[in-house]
Design a protein around this motif. Structure first.
Motif, short mmCIF file in Angstrom:
data_model
loop_
_atom_site.label_atom_id
_atom_site.label_comp_id
_atom_site.label_asym_id
_atom_site.label_seq_id
_atom_site.Cartn_x
_atom_site.Cartn_y
_atom_site.Cartn_z
N ASN A 69 47.32 -30.55 6.17
CA ASN A 69 47.68 -31.92 6.60
C ASN A 69 48.03 -32.84 5.41
OD1 ASN A 69 45.16 -32.40 5.53
ND2 ASN A 69 44.16 -32.74 7.51
N ALA A 126 51.16 -34.99 5.93
CA ALA A 126 50.98 -36.01 6.98
C ALA A 126 50.12 -37.18 6.49
CB ALA A 126 50.34 -35.37 8.21
N GLY A 183 53.84 -32.29 11.36
CA GLY A 183 52.71 -33.22 11.38
C GLY A 183 53.04 -34.50 10.63
N CYS A 192 46.58 -33.93 13.02
CA CYS A 192 47.56 -35.02 13.17
C CYS A 192 47.53 -35.63 14.56
CB CYS A 192 48.97 -34.51 12.83
SG CYS A 192 49.13 -34.04 11.11
#
Ligand code: F2R
Ligand code: MG
Ligand code: MG
Length: 301
Positions: free
Chosen positions: A119, A122, A159, A228
């Motif tokens: 992630n 993101a 994401g 996300c």
């Protein structure tokens, strides 16, 4: 009505607050123990982690260059790297390689051949919405470009695009339904589409599951797929509540608390502005606010 300037500072400070408030709860026993020693400045301000550092890197690169240049951004990411900011393991290796002179285009495939689906792209994507909130096409293109330096996997990029788009829509006061419509329309991968459908159904039906159900269905992990949509769902569920109510829910959810906090915090702040944020002593708060205002001036003039 909250003015756009306040929303800009709310978005970037919200990201840093969520990151710093969540950081003590992230990782295993060892990471938490280390954070007890390094998680505060000498004057008692809570420190933030890689989520905020990489967001500031994007802002500073784009403000200096007037646009997104991947080579400059990769260099800044690498120069800012510091183990004390608790970077993801893959990202840390890539950034150390770039620092040693390796091209980011080679480094990005050195850990995972098909790129990272963590992630990490993101968590830094909200800042791109501050630059391109008024053009979905430009926002998607630039978010993809900023992501692929460390996260070239389609799910890692998906994401990041999801979080960037949702931030842009909340900056311009779109409703929960409109935010969901935009992110669903741009979703490119099955991995992201599945949890997104669950979250959209909950929001549509005003179903408010307990935290354990949210974690079981949407996840609370370090990958884009498992964090996300979780952050988006929590931010939209708590958009009309207090920031601290939202953060308490995120802390209860556990897992990648700083990053879910950073993503949800920026979404909440983009909608409610910095005037809605609680009092909180954070490292370099003035610098973060000033960076948001510099982006505002650059975009609005
Ligand atoms: N690093 C941390 N926190 C320490 C938590 C460690 C704990 N043991 C835990 O694993 O939960 N926080 C920071 O890292 C996250 C952002 O990470 P980023 O930048 O995406 O890193 P990375 O290493 O690229 O990806 C994260 C993990 O995802 C899995 N993964 C990714 N791509 C994969 C692939 N193609 N194949 C297989 N696995 C893949 C790996 O497990 C990676 O380590 C944020 O939480 C930030 O706060
Ligand atoms: Mg972090
Ligand atoms: Mg994290």
């Amino acid at each position: 009505m909250i003015n756009l300037k306040d929303k800009y500072t709310g978005c970037l400070l919200g990201l840093a607050y969520g990151d710093a408030m969540g950081a003590p709860y992230e990782g295993g026993m060892i990471e938490r123990l280390v954070w007890r020693f390094i998680g505060k400045t000498a004057d008692g301000c809570r420190r933030w982690t890689d989520d905020t550092q990489m967001s500031l890197d994007i802002a500073e690169s784009m403000l200096a260059k007037g646009a997104l240049f991947q080579d400059d951004l990769a260099q800044r990411f690498a120069e800012s790297y510091d183990w004390k900011r608790v970077y993801g393991p893959g990202a840390a290796k890539i950034l150390k390689l770039i620092r040693r002179g390796c091209s980011w285009r080679d480094a990005m495939h050195s850990v995972y051949r098909d790129g990272s689906f963590g992630n990490g792209a993101a968590m830094r994507a909200p800042v791109l919405a501050l630059f391109f909130y008024d053009s979905l096409d430009k926002l998607v293109v630039n978010t993809r470009a900023a992501s692929e330096i460390t996260h070239s996997h389609p799910v890692g990029i998906d994401g990041a695009v999801l979080i960037a788009l949702a931030t842009s829509q909340l900056l311009i006061n779109r409703s929960k339904e409109e935010v969901c419509e935009v992110v669903v329309a741009h979703c490119q991968t099955e991995e992201m589409r599945k949890p997104l459908q669950v979250a959209v159904n909950w929001l549509q039906q005003n179903n408010r599951p307990v935290v354990s159900v949210v974690v079981a269905q949407l996840g609370n992990g370090i990958t884009a797929q498992k964090s996300c949509v979780t952050a988006l769902y929590i931010a939209l569920r708590f958009i009309d509540s207090g920031f601290l109510d939202m953060m308490n829910f995120i802390i209860d959810a556990g897992g990648d608390v700083d990053t879910i906090g950073a993503m949800a915090g920026s979404l909440w702040g983009a909608f409610n502005g910095s005037s809605g944020l609680p009092e909180f002593k954070i490292e370099d708060g003035a610098r973060i606010e000033e960076t948001a205002l510099r982006i505002y001036s650059a975009v609005r003039c």
